[in-house]
Structure formats: C-alpha cells, structure tokens
Motif scaffolding. Structure first.
Motif, PDB file in Angstrom:
ATOM      1  N   TYR A   1       0.824  -1.205   0.000  1.00  0.00           N
ATOM      2  CA  TYR A   1       0.000   0.000   0.000  1.00  0.00           C
ATOM      3  C   TYR A   1       0.859   1.257   0.000  1.00  0.00           C
ATOM      4  O   TYR A   1       0.569   2.217  -0.685  1.00  0.00           O
ATOM      5  CB  TYR A   1      -0.941  -0.018   1.206  1.00  0.00           C
ATOM      6  N   ARG A   2       1.926   1.250   0.779  1.00  0.00           N
ATOM      7  CA  ARG A   2       2.807   2.422   0.851  1.00  0.00           C
ATOM      8  C   ARG A   2       3.546   2.649  -0.464  1.00  0.00           C
ATOM      9  O   ARG A   2       3.867   3.780  -0.796  1.00  0.00           O
ATOM     10  CB  ARG A   2       3.803   2.275   1.986  1.00  0.00           C
ATOM     11  N   GLN A   3       3.825   1.581  -1.203  1.00  0.00           N
ATOM     12  CA  GLN A   3       4.565   1.716  -2.456  1.00  0.00           C
ATOM     13  C   GLN A   3       3.664   1.982  -3.654  1.00  0.00           C
ATOM     14  O   GLN A   3       4.137   2.407  -4.700  1.00  0.00           O
ATOM     15  CB  GLN A   3       5.388   0.450  -2.735  1.00  0.00           C
ATOM     16  N   SER A   4       2.374   1.728  -3.542  1.00  0.00           N
ATOM     17  CA  SER A   4       1.484   1.895  -4.683  1.00  0.00           C
ATOM     18  C   SER A   4       1.226   3.377  -4.941  1.00  0.00           C
ATOM     19  O   SER A   4       1.259   4.207  -4.041  1.00  0.00           O
ATOM     20  CB  SER A   4       0.165   1.164  -4.452  1.00  0.00           C
ATOM     21  N   ASP A   5       0.984   3.690  -6.205  1.00  0.00           N
ATOM     22  CA  ASP A   5       0.707   5.060  -6.602  1.00  0.00           C
ATOM     23  C   ASP A   5      -0.760   5.355  -6.324  1.00  0.00           C
ATOM     24  O   ASP A   5      -1.641   4.783  -6.946  1.00  0.00           O
ATOM     25  CB  ASP A   5       1.017   5.239  -8.091  1.00  0.00           C
ATOM     26  N   ARG A   6      -1.017   6.252  -5.375  1.00  0.00           N
ATOM     27  CA  ARG A   6      -2.388   6.586  -5.006  1.00  0.00           C
ATOM     28  C   ARG A   6      -2.736   8.009  -5.417  1.00  0.00           C
ATOM     29  O   ARG A   6      -3.551   8.654  -4.782  1.00  0.00           O
ATOM     30  CB  ARG A   6      -2.579   6.415  -3.508  1.00  0.00           C
ATOM     31  N   SER A   7      -2.100   8.520  -6.473  1.00  0.00           N
ATOM     32  CA  SER A   7      -2.398   9.895  -6.864  1.00  0.00           C
ATOM     33  C   SER A   7      -3.849   9.982  -7.342  1.00  0.00           C
ATOM     34  O   SER A   7      -4.379   9.073  -7.960  1.00  0.00           O
ATOM     35  CB  SER A   7      -1.443  10.360  -7.953  1.00  0.00           C
ATOM     36  N   SER A   8      -4.448  11.089  -7.045  1.00  0.00           N
ATOM     37  CA  SER A   8      -5.861  11.281  -7.345  1.00  0.00           C
ATOM     38  C   SER A   8      -6.016  12.148  -8.591  1.00  0.00           C
ATOM     39  O   SER A   8      -5.207  13.043  -8.849  1.00  0.00           O
ATOM     40  CB  SER A   8      -6.541  11.960  -6.154  1.00  0.00           C
TER      41      SER A   8
END
Length: 149
Positions: A77-84
């Motif tokens: 989760y910390r490494q995944s790209d969560r840009s909105s």
C-alpha cells in the motif's frame, strides 16, 4: 470437533472463519479484515495438510501468518501510486482559489463576508464595499483570503 451437533475438521473451522472475515470486510470495508481472512484460510490449508495440530499451534500460526500478511499489505500500500485525479476533492476552500466572488458584508479592517454560490463565507483582505467583486487567493481553514479583482 463438534459444533452444532456436526463434526467439523479444524481446517473446515478455519475456512468458515476466513469466509466470515471476508464477508465482514465486504460489509464494512476497511481493507484490514481481508488479511485476517487470508490468515485464517492459510491456517485452514495447513490444518488440512497436517491434521491433528493442537489448537494453540494453529492459533500461533494464525497470528504469525496474519502479521506477515498485514506487513506485506502495508508495504504494498505504501509503495502503490495513489495519486488522485482530483487532489482537492475534499478541500472545498482550496478549490475556490482563483474564483471571483462578490462581497456581501463589507470587508472592514480586514474582515467581512463574500458570497460563494448560494452561501456566504468569512473573508479577510483589503477593505471592500458590499457588491465589490474580489478574487479568492487562498484560505485559512474556512476563512477565505481575497484581493481586489
């Protein structure tokens, strides 16, 4: 093990627990119970492969496997790209920056109110009379900073 008058294997009980946890995750999503469900399913598989393990050993395996799965999930989760696509979605005041609004209560000594849509917001900025058009340049919480347009 007897449960409700039916003989259950340890593996079947762990699979039932896994199913219950996955259903609970679907009903109240929080992205955590899924790891507990995966840990219970893993212990269920082990219990089917190695029958007769003491419950204490199974419980310790459940704790260790669930901890490992939570750590792996946290890392992913910390490494995944969560840009909105819309980073200001939940910051209404920041979304207003740049908009032109009308003063509805005169800004005197730096304090007044402006009309935004169908509501009025507190505003700070240079003195301005009612009806003056101003531009929003920032926000401090729910107080808009304005300047002459």
């Amino acid at each position: 093990m007897m449960l409700l008058g039916v003989a259950w294997s340890d593996g079947a009980l762990w699979f039932a627990a896994a199913l219950a946890l996955v259903i609970a995750e679907m009903l109240a999503p929080g992205f955590f119970l899924i790891f507990l469900g995966a840990g219970a399913a893993s212990v269920g598989i082990i219990a089917l492969i190695v029958p007769g393990l003491p419950l204490v050993v199974e419980a310790l395996m459940f704790a260790a496997l669930t901890g490992a799965l939570v750590a792996l999930g946290w890392r992913w989760y910390r490494q995944s790209d969560r840009s909105s696509a819309d980073p200001l979605l939940n910051d209404r005041a920041a979304r207003l920056v740049g908009k032109r609004v009308v003063v509805c209560e005169a800004i005197v000594d730096g304090d007044g109110r402006v009309t935004v849509g169908d509501g009025a917001w507190s505003a700070t900025g240079p003195d301005a009379a009612v009806g003056t058009t101003v531009r929003i340049v920032g926000a401090d919480g729910s107080v808009l900073r304005v300047e002459p347009a």
